[in-house]
Design a protein around this motif. Sequence first.
Motif, short mmCIF file in Angstrom:
data_model
loop_
_atom_site.label_atom_id
_atom_site.label_comp_id
_atom_site.label_asym_id
_atom_site.label_seq_id
_atom_site.Cartn_x
_atom_site.Cartn_y
_atom_site.Cartn_z
N UNK A 107 0.83 -1.20 0.00
CA UNK A 107 0.00 0.00 0.00
C UNK A 107 0.86 1.25 0.00
N UNK A 108 1.94 1.23 0.77
CA UNK A 108 2.86 2.37 0.79
C UNK A 108 3.50 2.56 -0.58
N UNK A 109 3.90 1.45 -1.22
CA UNK A 109 4.52 1.53 -2.54
C UNK A 109 3.55 2.09 -3.56
N UNK A 110 2.28 1.69 -3.49
CA UNK A 110 1.28 2.19 -4.43
C UNK A 110 1.11 3.69 -4.26
N UNK A 111 1.04 4.15 -3.02
CA UNK A 111 0.88 5.59 -2.78
C UNK A 111 2.08 6.36 -3.33
N UNK A 112 3.29 5.81 -3.14
CA UNK A 112 4.49 6.47 -3.64
C UNK A 112 4.53 6.50 -5.16
N UNK A 113 3.99 5.46 -5.79
CA UNK A 113 4.01 5.36 -7.23
C UNK A 113 3.08 6.38 -7.89
N UNK A 114 1.97 6.68 -7.25
CA UNK A 114 0.93 7.48 -7.86
C UNK A 114 1.04 8.97 -7.56
N UNK A 115 1.87 9.35 -6.59
CA UNK A 115 1.92 10.75 -6.19
C UNK A 115 3.27 11.37 -6.51
N UNK A 116 3.25 12.66 -6.86
CA UNK A 116 4.48 13.39 -7.11
C UNK A 116 4.85 13.48 -8.58
N UNK A 117 5.88 14.27 -8.86
CA UNK A 117 6.37 14.38 -10.23
C UNK A 117 7.32 13.23 -10.53
N UNK B 192 10.57 13.04 -10.98
CA UNK B 192 11.81 12.97 -10.21
C UNK B 192 11.56 12.40 -8.82
N UNK B 193 10.54 12.86 -8.14
CA UNK B 193 10.28 12.37 -6.79
C UNK B 193 9.86 10.90 -6.82
N UNK B 194 9.10 10.50 -7.83
CA UNK B 194 8.65 9.12 -7.92
C UNK B 194 9.83 8.19 -8.19
N UNK B 195 10.73 8.59 -9.10
CA UNK B 195 11.90 7.77 -9.40
C UNK B 195 12.79 7.66 -8.16
N UNK B 196 12.99 8.78 -7.46
CA UNK B 196 13.83 8.75 -6.26
C UNK B 196 13.26 7.81 -5.22
N UNK B 197 11.95 7.87 -4.99
CA UNK B 197 11.33 6.99 -3.99
C UNK B 197 11.46 5.53 -4.39
N UNK B 198 11.27 5.24 -5.68
CA UNK B 198 11.39 3.86 -6.15
C UNK B 198 12.80 3.33 -5.93
N UNK B 199 13.82 4.11 -6.29
CA UNK B 199 15.20 3.67 -6.13
C UNK B 199 15.53 3.42 -4.67
N UNK C 207 12.06 -0.98 -14.07
CA UNK C 207 11.84 0.09 -13.10
C UNK C 207 10.86 1.13 -13.65
N UNK C 208 11.00 1.48 -14.93
CA UNK C 208 10.08 2.43 -15.54
C UNK C 208 8.66 1.89 -15.54
N UNK C 209 8.52 0.60 -15.85
CA UNK C 209 7.19 -0.02 -15.88
C UNK C 209 6.56 -0.06 -14.49
N UNK C 210 7.38 -0.21 -13.47
CA UNK C 210 6.86 -0.23 -12.10
C UNK C 210 6.24 1.11 -11.71
N UNK C 211 6.71 2.19 -12.34
CA UNK C 211 6.17 3.52 -12.05
C UNK C 211 5.11 3.96 -13.05
N UNK C 212 4.95 3.18 -14.12
CA UNK C 212 4.02 3.59 -15.16
C UNK C 212 4.55 4.75 -15.97
N UNK C 213 5.88 4.93 -16.00
CA UNK C 213 6.50 6.00 -16.76
C UNK C 213 7.00 5.46 -18.11
N UNK C 214 7.01 6.33 -19.12
CA UNK C 214 7.62 5.95 -20.39
C UNK C 214 9.12 5.83 -20.19
N UNK C 215 9.71 4.87 -20.92
CA UNK C 215 11.15 4.62 -20.76
C UNK C 215 12.00 5.88 -20.98
N UNK C 216 11.73 6.69 -22.02
CA UNK C 216 12.54 7.92 -22.20
C UNK C 216 12.45 8.87 -21.01
#
Length: 237
Positions: A154-164, A166-173, A189-198
């Motif tokens: 649940x914590x990981x989901x909240x971190x994934x969905x909130x913020x810009x 940079x903040x989302x990538x930092x939290x994931x790492x 890692x990009x797929x875990x955040x739902x971000x495009x690879x570029x």
Amino acid sequence: MTHRDEGRPSVGPAPAALRAAVWALRCLGGRWQPSRRDTELLAARLESRVLEPGMVVFAQGQVPDGVWIVRNGTLELVSGTGRRRVVVGVLPPCGIAGDVPLLLGRPAVCTVRALTTVQAVFLPAAAFHTLLESSPALARGWLTALARRQSRAQEALAETLTGDAKSRVARLLLREARNGTVHCAQGTLAAMLGLRRPTFNRVLKEFEREGLLTVGYRQVALLAVDRLQHCAQQDNG
């Protein structure tokens, strides 16, 4: 054989099996202390397995044939296929897969496959159910571990969905790092955040230029955790 010895196995589990059981029980976490009996019960049922990269442990929509606990390597949890493929998460050493659908009696909601060569211990489904039914201590320990994993999810989901980005990538790492290094492909890692690879790569390169990390093959080494933590708390969106 005397009356006292009736019902006892003549030979206990091998030392290697006992060590594997002790390690598996530690992966459950918590402060509970399993008894010698519980450890021997688990040791008698655990099997050692090796998975090659890309090998499917169990597929989405299927009931797993047992519980897997990662000793070395990484498992990937994936939902959907093709363009709808979403990486739900990765399981590093001590990661557990298969117990939730077995407890619920339902098919798995995601596919689990080996990202790398994986050494694991395997507990067949029937043995898993038997252990929990025969040992209240093991049942409590396993349920506590499930609750802890649910809280982290649940914590990981909240971190994934909130913020810009940079903040989302930092939290994931920060979350996925083990001993200062994230052992995972950038695409995963990009797929875990739902971000495009570029987009993900752009953020990584920016962090690398700032001296926060270095990027290698299937790994990201964190160099400045305190500064990454500061980035994780920011939202410039």
